[in-house]
Motif scaffolding. Structure first.
Motif, PDB file in Angstrom:
ATOM      1  N   PHE A 106      41.344  40.212  34.978  1.00 56.24           N
ATOM      2  CA  PHE A 106      41.556  41.494  35.660  1.00 56.24           C
ATOM      3  C   PHE A 106      42.051  41.313  37.091  1.00 56.24           C
ATOM      4  O   PHE A 106      42.622  42.233  37.674  1.00 56.24           O
ATOM      5  N   LYS A 107      41.851  40.123  37.655  1.00 57.51           N
ATOM      6  CA  LYS A 107      42.266  39.889  39.036  1.00 57.51           C
ATOM      7  C   LYS A 107      43.783  40.028  39.211  1.00 57.51           C
ATOM      8  O   LYS A 107      44.268  40.156  40.322  1.00 57.51           O
ATOM      9  N   ASP A 138      39.733  31.072  38.692  1.00 49.60           N
ATOM     10  CA  ASP A 138      40.383  32.335  38.339  1.00 49.60           C
ATOM     11  C   ASP A 138      41.223  32.980  39.439  1.00 49.60           C
ATOM     12  O   ASP A 138      42.318  33.471  39.187  1.00 49.60           O
ATOM     13  N   SER A 248      29.643  41.706  36.834  1.00 49.14           N
ATOM     14  CA  SER A 248      29.882  41.650  38.277  1.00 49.14           C
ATOM     15  C   SER A 248      29.489  40.334  38.922  1.00 49.14           C
ATOM     16  O   SER A 248      28.547  39.674  38.503  1.00 49.14           O
ATOM     17  N   GLY A 249      30.242  39.981  39.963  1.00 47.67           N
ATOM     18  CA  GLY A 249      29.959  38.794  40.759  1.00 47.67           C
ATOM     19  C   GLY A 249      29.950  39.163  42.232  1.00 47.67           C
ATOM     20  O   GLY A 249      28.925  39.274  42.876  1.00 47.67           O
ATOM     21  N   ASN A 250      31.154  39.395  42.756  1.00 46.70           N
ATOM     22  CA  ASN A 250      31.269  39.812  44.154  1.00 46.70           C
ATOM     23  C   ASN A 250      31.308  41.338  44.286  1.00 46.70           C
ATOM     24  O   ASN A 250      31.444  41.875  45.375  1.00 46.70           O
ATOM     25  N   PHE A 251      31.275  42.033  43.180  1.00 41.67           N
ATOM     26  CA  PHE A 251      31.158  43.500  43.108  1.00 41.67           C
ATOM     27  C   PHE A 251      32.385  44.280  43.579  1.00 41.67           C
ATOM     28  O   PHE A 251      32.292  45.463  43.888  1.00 41.67           O
ATOM     29  N   GLY A 252      33.557  43.616  43.578  1.00 45.35           N
ATOM     30  CA  GLY A 252      34.782  44.345  43.875  1.00 45.35           C
ATOM     31  C   GLY A 252      35.114  45.316  42.745  1.00 45.35           C
ATOM     32  O   GLY A 252      35.492  46.473  42.981  1.00 45.35           O
ATOM     33  N   ASN A 253      34.948  44.850  41.522  1.00 42.77           N
ATOM     34  CA  ASN A 253      35.299  45.657  40.366  1.00 42.77           C
ATOM     35  C   ASN A 253      34.443  46.930  40.310  1.00 42.77           C
ATOM     36  O   ASN A 253      34.958  48.028  40.088  1.00 42.77           O
ATOM     37  N   ALA A 301      32.841  32.857  37.012  1.00 41.05           N
ATOM     38  CA  ALA A 301      33.514  33.694  38.018  1.00 41.05           C
ATOM     39  C   ALA A 301      32.542  34.739  38.579  1.00 41.05           C
ATOM     40  O   ALA A 301      32.871  35.460  39.524  1.00 41.05           O
ATOM     41  N   THR A 383      36.819  41.272  31.248  1.00 38.13           N
ATOM     42  CA  THR A 383      37.415  40.824  32.514  1.00 38.13           C
ATOM     43  C   THR A 383      38.350  39.626  32.366  1.00 38.13           C
ATOM     44  O   THR A 383      39.193  39.409  33.223  1.00 38.13           O
ATOM     45  N   ALA A 384      38.180  38.835  31.311  1.00 44.02           N
ATOM     46  CA  ALA A 384      39.099  37.700  31.104  1.00 44.02           C
ATOM     47  C   ALA A 384      39.338  37.481  29.614  1.00 44.02           C
ATOM     48  O   ALA A 384      38.504  37.822  28.777  1.00 44.02           O
TER      49      ALA A 384
HETATM   50  C1  LIG Z   1      36.136  37.675  39.402  1.00 40.26           C
HETATM   51  C2  LIG Z   1      35.606  37.869  38.022  1.00 40.26           C
HETATM   52  C3  LIG Z   1      34.460  38.664  37.756  1.00 40.26           C
HETATM   53  C4  LIG Z   1      33.639  39.292  38.856  1.00 40.26           C
HETATM   54  O1  LIG Z   1      34.289  40.379  39.450  1.00 40.26           O
HETATM   55  P1  LIG Z   1      33.790  40.962  40.861  1.00 40.26           P
HETATM   56  O2  LIG Z   1      34.793  41.964  41.251  1.00 40.26           O
HETATM   57  O3  LIG Z   1      33.744  39.778  41.795  1.00 40.26           O
HETATM   58  O4  LIG Z   1      32.441  41.539  40.642  1.00 40.26           O
HETATM   59  C5  LIG Z   1      34.084  38.858  36.428  1.00 40.26           C
HETATM   60  N1  LIG Z   1      34.761  38.276  35.421  1.00 40.26           N
HETATM   61  C6  LIG Z   1      35.855  37.514  35.632  1.00 40.26           C
HETATM   62  C7  LIG Z   1      36.537  36.903  34.462  1.00 40.26           C
HETATM   63  C8  LIG Z   1      36.327  37.281  36.923  1.00 40.26           C
HETATM   64  O5  LIG Z   1      37.401  36.496  37.122  1.00 40.26           O
END
Ligand SMILES: *Cc1c(COP(=O)(O)O)cnc(C)c1O
Length: 438
Positions: A106-107, A138, A248-253, A301, A383-384
């Protein structure tokens, strides 16, 4: 329209400053001054708009008079040039597949939009802009693809040698053109430290124009709001409530989803799904935000121990935790649960998910278990592409995941990387030389 810092110590900024600087001087994060909801007729006719056209109308509303509308239109149409389908698994369970872009994650949405925005602003300057980025996998791929062939911009990506998958390495090293990959003889932390040293090196910064493609740049978040709204358009005719679950990781999404809601997206609830890095889940329960070092999981990620976009989420809710809980639920899951979820989705629906997407699948199930709602459709974000995590997916499911065609070609290209030590002086000389040669 202007942008403020969530720390409120820096002066308001214009769009060019927000895009080109990324971070306000007070170390907060930029937010738009005003988020105006879309008019009623937009929502009524939304299922008749193409994804790029819908995205353009949203971008125009959000960015208003900060950039000429014809320029914005071109940028959005260029950036949002692949599909994000909502794929049904069962009658009330869907996956919003965000991995059909060039780097299969998704990035791509954020990176493509940011690259074109930067390309526009750099166009006014005769000096080349160097984007310096450290990656553990990623982000680098999306940034490389996003900036490929952008005039006036050179991208330099630092990655830890032997520590990323071959597919990820090809995505960084095989593109050529304005993308240079530096294979660092060290870890991801070394890469980050090198990049940081370069940004702190005033002499270097006087000699050349440096910028980052940081994930907290607002230009990366904005286009992510579009796909939530495009997902709603795909299920609108069913007339059901919609719950989104965001791995979620950094919570941008998730922050982008909240922006979409502020623009009027009718969403019943959000679910934030974490892996063992559960700082947000803990904060949601206890009200205490306690960052800690990340731990390694299958959904790497999302291995983030100090999610920076929490600042934006708190700002949107004016630090009111109970208001936030009315919109967002939070859960975290172990690697064992993640593997079991991948296996379950495959055996029940024949659906192959990457480990990050599997965490989203778990989150939506958990939410409906605690809040049964026969009138709701659950959409978890894919997301991927599973092919990016073959070493986990294939043994877990005993399957072979076919490699998409555009990637097969990339896998055949020769790898081109410059070997780099972990000594900052080497990076410094490399950058100065590159700048001199133009
Ligand atoms: C970056 C990433 C996330 C986390 O997204 P955030 O916006 O950082 O919460 C989740 N899944 C994949 C595959 C990513 O590359």
């Amino acid at each position: 329209m202007q942008f403020y810092s969530t720390k409120h110590q820096s002066a308001p900024a214009n769009l060019e400053e927000v895009v080109m600087q990324g971070l306000p001087p007070d170390n907060g994060l930029y937010m738009p001054d005003e988020i105006k909801p879309m008019p009623e007729d937009f929502w009524q006719n939304i299922d008749r708009l193409s994804f790029p056209e819908m995205s353009y109308q949203l971008a125009l509303q959000l960015l208003q008079d900060t950039i000429p509308s014809q320029v914005l239109r071109q940028i959005v149409y260029d950036a949002v040039n692949f599909e994000a389908p909502v794929v049904p698994l069962s009658s009330n369970l869907r996956c919003l597949e965000l991995f059909h872009g060039p780097s299969l994650a998704f990035k791509d949405f954020g990176a493509r939009f940011m690259a074109r925005m930067m390309g526009y602003f750099v166009g006014r300057s005769p000096q080349k802009l160097y984007i310096l980025v450290a990656t553990s996998g990623d982000t680098g791929g999306a940034v490389a693809q996003g900036f490929l062939n952008t005039l006036g911009i050179e991208v330099i990506i630092l990655y830890p040698g032997n520590k990323i998958s071959r597919l990820q390495e090809q995505q960084l090293t095989a593109l050529g053109g304005n993308i240079t990959a530096l294979e660092v003889a060290g870890t991801f932390d070394d890469c980050q430290r090198l990049v940081k040293s370069a940004f702190l090196d005033t002499e270097l910064r006087n000699a050349m124009r440096l910028s980052s493609a940081n994930s907290i740049n607002l230009a990366r978040l904005i286009p992510q709001a579009f796909y939530y709204i495009n997902a709603y358009a795909q299920v609108k005719n069913e007339g059901r409530e919609v719950v989104f679950c965001v791995p979620s990781g950094n919570f941008g999404n998730l922050t982008a989803g909240l922006l979409a809601k502020r623009m009027g997206l009718p969403v019943a609830h959000f679910v934030a799904a974490n892996n063992a890095n559960d700082v947000f889940t803990h904060y949601h329960r206890s009200g205490r935000f306690e960052p800690r070092p990340s731990v390694k999981t299958y959904s790497n990620a999302m291995d983030v121990g100090n999610p920076s976009n929490l600042q934006r989420i708190e700002d949107l809710y004016q630090q009111n935790l109970s208001a936030m809980r009315k919109d967002i639920a939070a859960y975290s899951f172990t690697d064992a649960q993640t593997l079991a979820a991948m296996q379950e989705a495959y055996s029940l629906y024949g659906y192959i998910m990457c480990p990050h997407t599997a965490v989203g699948y778990l989150g939506i199930q958990q939410y409906f278990k605690e809040h049964p709602n026969p009138n709701a459709t659950g959409i978890f974000l894919g997301t991927a592409h599973p092919v990016k995590f073959l070493d986990i997916v294939e043994p877990a499911l005993q399957v072979t995941v076919p490699v998409p065609e555009n990637l097969q070609q990339l896998m055949q290209q020769p790898k081109q990387a410059v070997a780099m030590s972990t000594n900052y002086e080497d990076l410094r000389l490399f950058l100065l030389q590159k700048n001199k040669n133009g």
